[in-house]
Design an enzyme around this catalytic site. Sequence first.
Site, short mmCIF file in Angstrom:
data_model
loop_
_atom_site.label_atom_id
_atom_site.label_comp_id
_atom_site.label_asym_id
_atom_site.label_seq_id
_atom_site.Cartn_x
_atom_site.Cartn_y
_atom_site.Cartn_z
N ARG A 129 -28.96 -52.34 1.59
CA ARG A 129 -28.82 -50.87 1.65
C ARG A 129 -29.41 -50.26 0.39
O ARG A 129 -30.56 -49.88 0.35
CB ARG A 129 -27.34 -50.49 1.86
CG ARG A 129 -27.10 -49.04 2.25
CD ARG A 129 -25.62 -48.76 2.39
NE ARG A 129 -24.90 -48.91 1.15
CZ ARG A 129 -24.69 -47.95 0.26
NH1 ARG A 129 -25.15 -46.74 0.48
NH2 ARG A 129 -24.02 -48.17 -0.87
N LYS A 130 -28.61 -50.20 -0.71
CA LYS A 130 -29.14 -49.64 -1.97
C LYS A 130 -29.19 -50.69 -3.07
O LYS A 130 -30.05 -50.64 -3.95
CB LYS A 130 -28.25 -48.48 -2.43
CG LYS A 130 -28.46 -47.18 -1.69
CD LYS A 130 -27.77 -46.07 -2.45
CE LYS A 130 -27.96 -44.73 -1.80
NZ LYS A 130 -27.14 -43.70 -2.49
N ARG B 183 -17.13 -58.08 -6.72
CA ARG B 183 -17.76 -56.78 -6.94
C ARG B 183 -16.69 -55.73 -7.17
O ARG B 183 -15.61 -55.82 -6.56
CB ARG B 183 -18.58 -56.40 -5.70
CG ARG B 183 -19.47 -55.20 -5.91
CD ARG B 183 -20.35 -54.96 -4.72
NE ARG B 183 -21.34 -53.96 -5.04
CZ ARG B 183 -22.19 -53.45 -4.16
NH1 ARG B 183 -22.18 -53.87 -2.90
NH2 ARG B 183 -23.06 -52.54 -4.54
N LYS C 194 -19.45 -57.87 1.51
CA LYS C 194 -20.12 -56.79 0.79
C LYS C 194 -20.04 -56.89 -0.73
O LYS C 194 -20.27 -55.91 -1.45
CB LYS C 194 -19.63 -55.38 1.24
CG LYS C 194 -19.55 -55.16 2.72
CD LYS C 194 -20.64 -55.79 3.53
CE LYS C 194 -21.98 -55.14 3.37
NZ LYS C 194 -23.03 -55.92 4.12
N GLY D 191 -21.94 -59.02 -2.40
CA GLY D 191 -23.19 -59.58 -2.91
C GLY D 191 -23.47 -60.99 -2.38
O GLY D 191 -24.19 -61.76 -3.02
N THR D 192 -22.92 -61.28 -1.22
CA THR D 192 -23.07 -62.61 -0.61
C THR D 192 -24.54 -62.98 -0.41
O THR D 192 -24.96 -64.09 -0.73
CB THR D 192 -22.37 -62.62 0.77
OG1 THR D 192 -21.16 -61.88 0.68
CG2 THR D 192 -22.11 -64.02 1.24
N HIS E 189 -16.04 -66.66 3.34
CA HIS E 189 -15.26 -65.51 2.86
C HIS E 189 -13.77 -65.88 2.76
O HIS E 189 -12.94 -65.03 2.42
CB HIS E 189 -15.36 -64.34 3.86
CG HIS E 189 -16.68 -63.62 3.86
ND1 HIS E 189 -17.42 -63.39 2.73
CD2 HIS E 189 -17.38 -63.04 4.88
CE1 HIS E 189 -18.51 -62.72 3.03
NE2 HIS E 189 -18.52 -62.49 4.33
N TRP F 191 -27.20 -61.90 -1.84
CA TRP F 191 -27.86 -62.10 -3.13
C TRP F 191 -27.48 -63.45 -3.72
O TRP F 191 -28.33 -64.22 -4.17
CB TRP F 191 -27.45 -60.96 -4.06
CG TRP F 191 -28.23 -60.83 -5.34
CD1 TRP F 191 -29.46 -61.34 -5.62
CD2 TRP F 191 -27.81 -60.11 -6.50
NE1 TRP F 191 -29.84 -60.99 -6.88
CE2 TRP F 191 -28.84 -60.22 -7.45
CE3 TRP F 191 -26.66 -59.38 -6.82
CZ2 TRP F 191 -28.77 -59.63 -8.72
CZ3 TRP F 191 -26.58 -58.78 -8.08
CH2 TRP F 191 -27.63 -58.91 -9.00
P1 A3P Z 1 -24.84 -51.75 -1.03
O1 A3P Z 1 -24.29 -51.45 0.32
O2 A3P Z 1 -24.03 -51.17 -2.14
O3 A3P Z 1 -26.28 -51.44 -1.15
P2 A3P Z 1 -23.15 -58.74 1.19
O4 A3P Z 1 -24.41 -59.50 1.00
O5 A3P Z 1 -21.93 -59.44 0.64
O6 A3P Z 1 -22.98 -58.28 2.58
O7 A3P Z 1 -23.25 -57.45 0.26
C1 A3P Z 1 -24.11 -56.41 0.61
C2 A3P Z 1 -24.38 -55.56 -0.61
O8 A3P Z 1 -25.24 -56.28 -1.50
C3 A3P Z 1 -25.11 -54.29 -0.24
O9 A3P Z 1 -24.73 -53.34 -1.24
C4 A3P Z 1 -26.55 -54.73 -0.39
O10 A3P Z 1 -27.46 -53.67 -0.51
C5 A3P Z 1 -26.45 -55.55 -1.65
N1 A3P Z 1 -27.54 -56.53 -1.80
C6 A3P Z 1 -28.16 -57.25 -0.85
N2 A3P Z 1 -29.13 -58.02 -1.39
C7 A3P Z 1 -29.12 -57.78 -2.72
C8 A3P Z 1 -29.90 -58.25 -3.82
N3 A3P Z 1 -30.88 -59.13 -3.64
N4 A3P Z 1 -29.61 -57.78 -5.05
C9 A3P Z 1 -28.61 -56.90 -5.25
N5 A3P Z 1 -27.85 -56.39 -4.25
C10 A3P Z 1 -28.09 -56.83 -3.00
#
Ligand code: A3P
Length: 333
Positions: free
Chosen positions: A296-297, A164, A78, A80-81, A142, A83
Amino acid sequence: MGRTQFPKSQSAAEDAEELSHECKELLLSLPKERGWRTPHIYLYQGFWCQPKEIQAITNFQHHFQARDTDLILATMPKAGTTWLKAMAFAILNRKPIPVSTTHPLHTSNPHDLVPFLEYKLYANNNFPDLSKLPQPRLFATHVPFASLPESITKSNSRVVYMCRNPLDAFASSWHFLMKARPESLGPISIEEGFQMYCKGSMAFGPFWKHMLGYWKESIERPHKVLFLKYEDTKEDIIFQLKRLAKFLGVPFSLEEERKGVIEEIARLCSFENLKNLEVNQSGKSIGYFENKDLFRKGVVGDWVNLLTPLMAKQLVQVMEEKLEGSDLSFKVF
Ligand code: A3P
């Protein structure tokens, strides 16, 4: 705050049946705590993990042979993986057509383009076929730095870590796990979950140990580990994409800069673009997680909608205490 009911999901008991004899023996020797998605999580090599993850990680540790040209993307869950995978993939695959509608990110989830070493390649296999992967090979993990196989830490392979701020990371994890917790495990309250996070007993935690492992390495060996922050990347995506491309060995040329290639990559990998793609609104690319739940957001500071001021104060205290003297800090207020 009340307890939350969770939807049906994969049964935790099923997971246990898939474990090898060696892994079951190993688990018997490890400290355990209440788990989030499985009945228990275990302290393996100083970090907390689920049983199936431990089995996959030991496969990965024993059998993966890194090459000098390999690129590894590392994160805590969570952070930003998804991304980071999209950005690194887009940077490496920007030629000859930078970002056309035929770019693979339009039709594949980033987790299908950049495989997790433990969740995908070594999840059920000691010797996955890596021969067909494009060069340079791009993987994700991870696993904490100290537990990566020596062939990664001692070779010339390079590692990018995205970090993060823990308040948002907890909030993101909480929302995600509410969807992923099997009904059979019963509810867990946010207070319980939060205290577990503060204690460190959450997937691949303690979070401070995970971050500091990569942080220290990035300071001692900046050519080996690039340390990125989710918040900095949100604030100045162009600058961070340039850092990332340079570190990956494929810096943007002046001509590319002039043609707006970096902006195109930023747009392609943006939350809004990826979230709305059909491929990311359906299907499952990592285990039984729904692709749509990975988006999500995607904002900074959303923790204010979940944590009470008292909880935030407690977590900030944990951060300050655990990160003290390291020069690693986060803006949270
Ligand atoms: P939120 O739950 O705060 O929205 P991971 O990819 O490590 O599982 O992290 C997930 C988090 O990254 C989630 O945060 C998700 O919405 C956010 N996320 C996914 N894709 C993204 C993107 N392209 N840019 C920015 N945040 C992103």
